[in-house]
Structures are given as structure tokens and as C-alpha cells.
Write an enzyme that holds these catalytic residues in place. Structure first.
Site, PDB file in Angstrom:
ATOM      1  N   SER A   1       0.849  -1.196   0.000  1.00 18.38           N
ATOM      2  CA  SER A   1       0.000   0.000   0.000  1.00 18.38           C
ATOM      3  C   SER A   1       0.889   1.252   0.000  1.00 18.38           C
ATOM      4  O   SER A   1       2.104   1.171   0.221  1.00 18.38           O
ATOM      5  CB  SER A   1      -0.876   0.011   1.253  1.00 18.38           C
ATOM      6  OG  SER A   1      -0.038   0.210   2.388  1.00 18.38           O
TER       7      SER A   1
ATOM      8  N   THR B   1      -5.308  -7.865   7.086  1.00 15.26           N
ATOM      9  CA  THR B   1      -5.481  -7.832   8.549  1.00 15.26           C
ATOM     10  C   THR B   1      -5.156  -9.169   9.223  1.00 15.26           C
ATOM     11  O   THR B   1      -4.509  -9.191  10.280  1.00 15.26           O
ATOM     12  CB  THR B   1      -6.920  -7.386   8.882  1.00 15.26           C
ATOM     13  OG1 THR B   1      -7.107  -6.092   8.310  1.00 15.26           O
ATOM     14  CG2 THR B   1      -7.159  -7.308  10.377  1.00 15.26           C
TER      15      THR B   1
ATOM     16  N   ASP C   1      -1.451  -1.739  -4.008  1.00 18.63           N
ATOM     17  CA  ASP C   1      -2.791  -1.865  -3.435  1.00 18.63           C
ATOM     18  C   ASP C   1      -3.318  -0.473  -3.048  1.00 18.63           C
ATOM     19  O   ASP C   1      -2.626   0.284  -2.354  1.00 18.63           O
ATOM     20  CB  ASP C   1      -2.658  -2.755  -2.180  1.00 18.63           C
ATOM     21  CG  ASP C   1      -3.971  -3.061  -1.530  1.00 18.63           C
ATOM     22  OD1 ASP C   1      -4.977  -3.193  -2.254  1.00 18.63           O
ATOM     23  OD2 ASP C   1      -3.991  -3.217  -0.288  1.00 18.63           O
TER      24      ASP C   1
HETATM   25  P1  13P Z   1      -8.263  -6.867   5.108  1.00 23.10           P
HETATM   26  O1  13P Z   1      -7.232  -6.102   5.847  1.00 23.10           O
HETATM   27  O2  13P Z   1      -9.627  -6.705   5.686  1.00 23.10           O
HETATM   28  O3  13P Z   1      -7.870  -8.288   4.923  1.00 23.10           O
HETATM   29  O4  13P Z   1      -8.349  -6.223   3.642  1.00 23.10           O
HETATM   30  C1  13P Z   1      -7.218  -6.294   2.823  1.00 23.10           C
HETATM   31  C2  13P Z   1      -7.421  -5.522   1.574  1.00 23.10           C
HETATM   32  O5  13P Z   1      -8.494  -5.371   1.063  1.00 23.10           O
HETATM   33  C3  13P Z   1      -6.222  -4.956   0.946  1.00 23.10           C
HETATM   34  O6  13P Z   1      -6.548  -4.235  -0.191  1.00 23.10           O
HETATM   35  O1  G3H Z   2      -6.941  -2.152   2.317  1.00 25.22           O
HETATM   36  C1  G3H Z   2      -5.940  -1.599   2.738  1.00 25.22           C
HETATM   37  C2  G3H Z   2      -4.769  -2.399   3.095  1.00 25.22           C
HETATM   38  O2  G3H Z   2      -5.080  -3.254   4.164  1.00 25.22           O
HETATM   39  C3  G3H Z   2      -3.577  -1.538   3.366  1.00 25.22           C
HETATM   40  O3  G3H Z   2      -3.657  -0.915   4.597  1.00 25.22           O
HETATM   41  O4  G3H Z   2      -2.958   1.448   4.203  1.00 25.22           O
HETATM   42  O5  G3H Z   2      -2.769   0.390   6.475  1.00 25.22           O
HETATM   43  O6  G3H Z   2      -1.223  -0.304   4.641  1.00 25.22           O
HETATM   44  P1  G3H Z   2      -2.589   0.246   5.002  1.00 25.22           P
HETATM   45 ZN    ZN Z   3      -8.482  -3.325  -0.041  1.00 27.79          ZN
END
Ligand code: 13P
Ligand code: G3H
Ligand code: ZN
Length: 289
Positions: free
Chosen positions: A49, A238, A83
Site C-alpha cells: 500500500s 489484517t 494496493d
Molecule cells: P483486510 O485487511 O480486511 O484483509 O483487507 C485487505 C485488503 O483489502 C487490501 O486491499
Molecule cells: O486495504 C488496505 C490495506 O489493508 C492496506 O492498509 O494502508 O494500512 O497499509 P494500510
Molecule cells: Zn483493499
């Protein structure tokens, strides 16, 4: 081995299975994801991310993923993906760094603006043979809707509309589509459920691979069902963070004299790998390589 995401996703679609896209933030989680993929003979997508890029630096995290993919997963396909890119700048930087796929997430904007911003990134990505993911519908959790009060009627306002999805894909040219069908980002205390009726309608309306975000809160058997209903990519973050951190707390509490970070972190690598192996099995991507 490091591959283009299209090689992974095309195989998954042809053979009707789903691939996990797991978020990494560091060396340890990357090792865990890759080791699990190798153990399960599964292709895997590793994603970062903007917050991780800010934390680790784009070059370091890119090199960590690439080097581990090349050295620890010689015959296992690994693809690198951005992401939730929220700006063209992130998209540009990640493409320059060698990512084979980016996500441009303008889903919190009105439909026309989402189309405009997404198309700009799609067109740019395609010039470099990079795949682009767009997002339509909003996913509760980290996208400004954390005040959800447990009322499913509230969620239903934000689910992806199948007809709008058809128009969005045609207007933007996205290669994959992130949809909102009931899942939440992050650690959510309430119930999560997938609206399979909406998922089926979206599946019938568009021909691009579908991406299910926020999948950590979905029970494992529902992940299998999502794969059967035509989801190609499932995003999981998560569950990995929880496994890593819970184990870290246990290790530090139990071995309070330990000062070697390698000894402290090794059990957390194993804990994350165990979660990744379990998710891979339920998605059906094991024994595909
Ligand atoms: P979770 O953290 O709920 O697994 O979601 C991950 C996600 O969608 C990353 O783009
Ligand atoms: O959906 C988001 C991802 O879980 C990334 O989360 O922005 O805390 O790295 P973050
Ligand atoms: Zn996501």
C-alpha cells in the site's frame, strides 16, 4: 520467480480457482508469504500500500519482494501489485519501479470522476504493459465509513451496482475490478457476509477478473464459495497483521530476556506463513504449479 500478474490471473480464470493477494509491510511478512506459497505450490500476489511505501521506501520494499521471489520461490509465480493507489503519482512511481499491476482507487469520488481518474491511470499503465485495477462501490473500514452501526441496510447503499460495473469497465478499460459485496477492511467487530446474489450479477455483467477486498473477516468456507462464484483475486491483510503481532506479543512476554531481533521475529514469520497456507488452501490455488 517474479512474473507478470496476468500470467497468474489468466491461469486462475482458465482453471477456475482464486489467487490470494497478500499485503506485505516488511521483510518478515514477505518471507512468510513466499514460504507459504512455496510449501503449497501456489502462485501468489504480493501487494504493498502507499502507507507501506511511505514506511519502508519504494525501492527497498520492491527489492525485498523481487529478491525473495527470485531466490526463495524459483518455480513459484509471484507478482507484485500496488494496493489502493490513491494518486497518479503512486501509480507512476510503482510502474517505474517495475510493478506489473497497480490499483487506482478513486471509489470514494462520484462515478464520473472515478471513471476519469481510473481511465487516466489505466491508459498510462497499458503503455508499459502493466495491468490496472479499478474500484467501484465502497468498502467499509478504512474508507471513511468506520462509523458503521451494524445495520446491513447501511452497507447495501455502498455495494457495487452490476449495471454501473458494466459501464465502468467499458469506460475505463480496467484489467481487474475491485467490488464491494459486503466485506470490510480491517478488524471489524460486527458480522461480515458476502452478498452472493450481487456478486453473481456483477460476474454476469462484466468479463474482467473480480477482486474481493477486505477478506480477512470472511470465514474460510465463504472464501471457497467466493472462488466458486467467480472471484479471481482475494485481498488479505489484517489476518496477517494479527498473526504477526499476536505472536510477537507472546514471544516477547514469554522470552522477556531475548534481545536478538531474529529470534524474536522468527516465530511471527511462521505464524503469518501458517495463515497464508490456510487461506491458499481455501482459495484452491494450492498444487497449481
Ligand atoms: P483486510 O485487511 O480486511 O484483509 O483487507 C485487505 C485488503 O483489502 C487490501 O486491499
Ligand atoms: O486495504 C488496505 C490495506 O489493508 C492496506 O492498509 O494502508 O494500512 O497499509 P494500510
Ligand atoms: Zn483493499
Amino acid at each position: 520467480m517474479l512474473v507478470h500478474i496476468k500470467d497468474i490471473v489468466k491461469d486462475a480464470r482458465t482453471k477456475n480457482y482464486c489467487v490470494g493477494a497478500f499485503n506485505t509491510v516488511n521483510l518478515e511478512i514477505t518471507l512468510a508469504i513466499v514460504r507459504a506459497a512455496v510449501a503449497m505450490k501456489s502462485p501468489v500476489i504480493i501487494q504493498v500500500s502507499e502507507k507501506t511505501i511511505e514506511y519502508a521506501g519504494l525501492k527497498p520494499i520492491t527489492h525485498i519482494v523481487e529478491t525473495i521471489a527470485k531466490n526463495e520461490a524459483k518455480n513459484i509465480p509471484v507478482a507484485l501489485h500496488l494496493d489502493h493507489g490513491h494518486s497518479f503519482h503512486s501509480v507512476f512511481e510503482c510502474i517505474s519501479a517495475g510493478f506489473s499491476s497497480i490499483h487506482i482507487d478513486a471509489s470514494d469520488l462520484p462515478y464520473d470522476e472515478n471513471v476519469k481518474i481510473t481511465k487516466e491511470s489505466v491508459d498510462y499503465a497499458h503503455q508499459s504493459d502493466v495491468w490496472a485495477q479499478g474500484e467501484l462501490g465502497r468498502i467499509f473500514g478504512k474508507e471513511g465509513m468506520s462509523k458503521y452501526n451494524g445495520d446491513f441496510k447501511e452497507i447495501e447503499k455502498y455495494l457495487t451496482d452490476p449495471e454501473e460495473a458494466r459501464q465502468f469497465v467499458a469506460a475505463t478499460g480496467v484489467d481487474t475490478l475491485a467490488i464491494s459485496v459486503g466485506t470490510f477492511h480491517g478488524r471489524f467487530k460486527g458480522k461480515e457476509k458476502i452478498y452472493f446474489d450481487i456478486l453473481d450479477k456483477i460476474r454476469a455483467a462484466v468479463d474482467v477478473p473480480l477482486v474481493l477486498h477486505g477478506a480477512s473477516g470472511i470465514p474460510d468456507d465463504e472464501l471457497t464459495k467466493a472462488a466458486e462464484h467467480g472471484v479471481s483475486i482475494v485481498n488479505i491483510d489484517t489476518s496477517l497483521r494479527v498473526a504477526f503481532t499476536d505472536q510477537l506479543k507472546k514471544t516477547i512476554t514469554k522470552e522477556s530476556d531475548m534481545i536478538d531481533p531474529r529470534s524474536i521475529l522468527a516465530p511471527s514469520i511462521d505464524a503469518v506463513a501458517e495463515v497464508v497456507r490456510r487461506k491458499i488452501m481455501h482459495l484452491g490455488s494450492n498444487n497449481r504449479v
